[in-house]
Design an enzyme around this catalytic site. Structure first.
Site, PDB file in Angstrom:
ATOM      1  N   LYS A  80       0.810  -1.229   0.000  1.00 56.58           N
ATOM      2  CA  LYS A  80       0.000   0.000   0.000  1.00 56.58           C
ATOM      3  C   LYS A  80       0.840   1.274   0.000  1.00 56.58           C
ATOM      4  O   LYS A  80       0.426   2.281  -0.560  1.00 56.58           O
ATOM      5  CB  LYS A  80      -0.948  -0.001   1.204  1.00 56.58           C
ATOM      6  CG  LYS A  80      -2.113  -0.963   1.059  1.00 56.58           C
ATOM      7  CD  LYS A  80      -3.072  -0.813   2.220  1.00 56.58           C
ATOM      8  CE  LYS A  80      -4.302  -1.684   2.017  1.00 56.58           C
ATOM      9  NZ  LYS A  80      -5.315  -1.471   3.047  1.00 56.58           N
ATOM     10  N   ASP A 116     -10.197   3.061   1.779  1.00 52.66           N
ATOM     11  CA  ASP A 116     -10.366   2.498   3.128  1.00 52.66           C
ATOM     12  C   ASP A 116     -11.056   3.523   4.041  1.00 52.66           C
ATOM     13  O   ASP A 116     -12.071   3.227   4.674  1.00 52.66           O
ATOM     14  CB  ASP A 116      -9.010   2.108   3.729  1.00 52.66           C
ATOM     15  CG  ASP A 116      -8.461   0.817   3.133  1.00 52.66           C
ATOM     16  OD1 ASP A 116      -9.263  -0.037   2.726  1.00 52.66           O
ATOM     17  OD2 ASP A 116      -7.232   0.673   3.070  1.00 52.66           O
TER      18      ASP A 116
END
Ligand code: NDP
Length: 308
Positions: A80, A116
């Site tokens: 990420k 997210d």
């Protein structure tokens, strides 16, 4: 728009658009069944494939998104952060997070976003009717998940953000970076020394953390405590909770964690971290396809795999 009307949901043709997930490992990911069910439900000619990508292979994998013309990918642990310099453009949330979970291939230019935190906010709105603007939020933890949630709460206009983490230095660093880069008012509450054996309602708890709990409209548990059914609870004074507070646990295995059960015992309204998992996928789907995602289909898949 790619359409599968009249075709078997599993027929791949030369027109099929390919999405996927890069991770190491990826075997556990629920994203492939969730997205494939969503594509099938809308009759979209898309497919979602898990790609095991090791850290050393990430640059070639990202180059392959362009070379193979993939429509978009999710990236998960451990990529990420490492993926950022390989992309052409970043959303504000991704830049502030220093982390990307969704990439969209716009004619060879790769746009990195982070759904997210925005998925978390959507879950709060859908599952508890909670809108953070003007509210006070307490976030427990200072790792990647805490950062994602804190960034999005700051972007959504919370009045004040209080952080508490076992390693206080990390909470201080996150608070300083958030106030500098978003202008949000931050504070850090100390993590009580009593460790994980602190019992709800007993003892006085930590004064400052008590104040933080008392003043907060929203409390987000973003540490790994309680993962996989572990019984350890964050050391809060649970007696300070009540029906006016929304409490969320980002840990979703199990979906109804000991922390959420404890919070409900003291009257709080609770939100499972499974909602964040669902809505980060919903938002990625919408970025790739431009269509409203079939949320209930995606939820059903998640619940099935979680035996709910
Ligand atoms: P990180 O490893 O980046 O951070 C872990 C955090 O937990 C740190 O703040 C760490 O504190 C704290 N912590 C770990 N063990 C303890 C302990 N025994 N007592 C107190 N604090 C502890 O992990 P992530 O931020 O990526 O993930 C955290 C959780 O969020 C995970 O369990 C994951 O399941 C969940 N998550 C859920 C998502 C969703 O979609 N619902 C998405 C992403 C994550 P310290 O700094 O002191 O080490």
């Amino acid at each position: 728009m790619n359409s599968r009307e009249g075709m078997s949901p599993f027929l791949v043709t030369g027109r099929t658009k390919v999405c996927g997930i890069f991770g190491h490992p990826v075997e556990h990911s629920l994203s492939p069944p969730m997205h494939n069910a969503a594509f099938a439900a809308l009759g979209l000619d898309y497919i979602y494939v898990p790609f095991p990508v090791s850290p050393v292979g990430l640059p070639q994998a990202i180059a392959a998104v362009r070379a193979l013309g993939l429509a978009g990918v999710n990236v998960t642990v451990p990529h990420k952060e490492a993926v950022l310099p390989l992309l052409d453009e970043l959303s504000k949330a991704a830049a502030l997070n220093g982390a990307v979970n969704t990439i969209v291939n716009r004619s060879g230019r790769l746009y990195g976003d982070n759904t997210d935190g925005s998925g978390f906010l959507r879950s709060l709105a859908e599952d508890a009717g909670f809108l953070p603007a003007g509210k006070t939020a307490l976030v427990l933890g200072a790792g990647g998940a805490a950062r994602g949630v804190a960034v999005q709460l700051a972007l959504a206009g919370v009045k004040s953000l209080i952080l508490a983490n076992r390693t206080e230095r990390r909470a201080n660093e996150l608070a300083a970076s958030l106030s500098e880069r978003t202008g949000v008012e931050t504070a850090v509450a100390p993590w009580p020394d009593s460790g994980n054996t602190w019992t709800a309602g007993d003892g006085s708890g930590d004064k400052t953390l008590d104040e933080a709990v008392r003043n907060s409209d929203l409390i987000v548990q973003a540490t790994s405590l309680g993962l996989d059914g572990g019984a350890a609870l964050p050391p809060l004074n649970y007696a300070l909770l009540g029906p006016e507070k929304v409490v969320c646990d980002l840990v979703y295995t199990p979906p109804d964690t000991p922390f959420l059960k404890q919070a409900r015992k003291y009257g709080a309204r609770t939100v499972s971290g499974l909602g964040m998992l669902l809505y980060q996928g919903v938002l990625a789907f919408e970025l790739w396809t431009g269509k409203a995602a079939p949320v209930e289909v995606m939820r059903e898949v998640l619940y099935k795999f979680k035996n709910i």
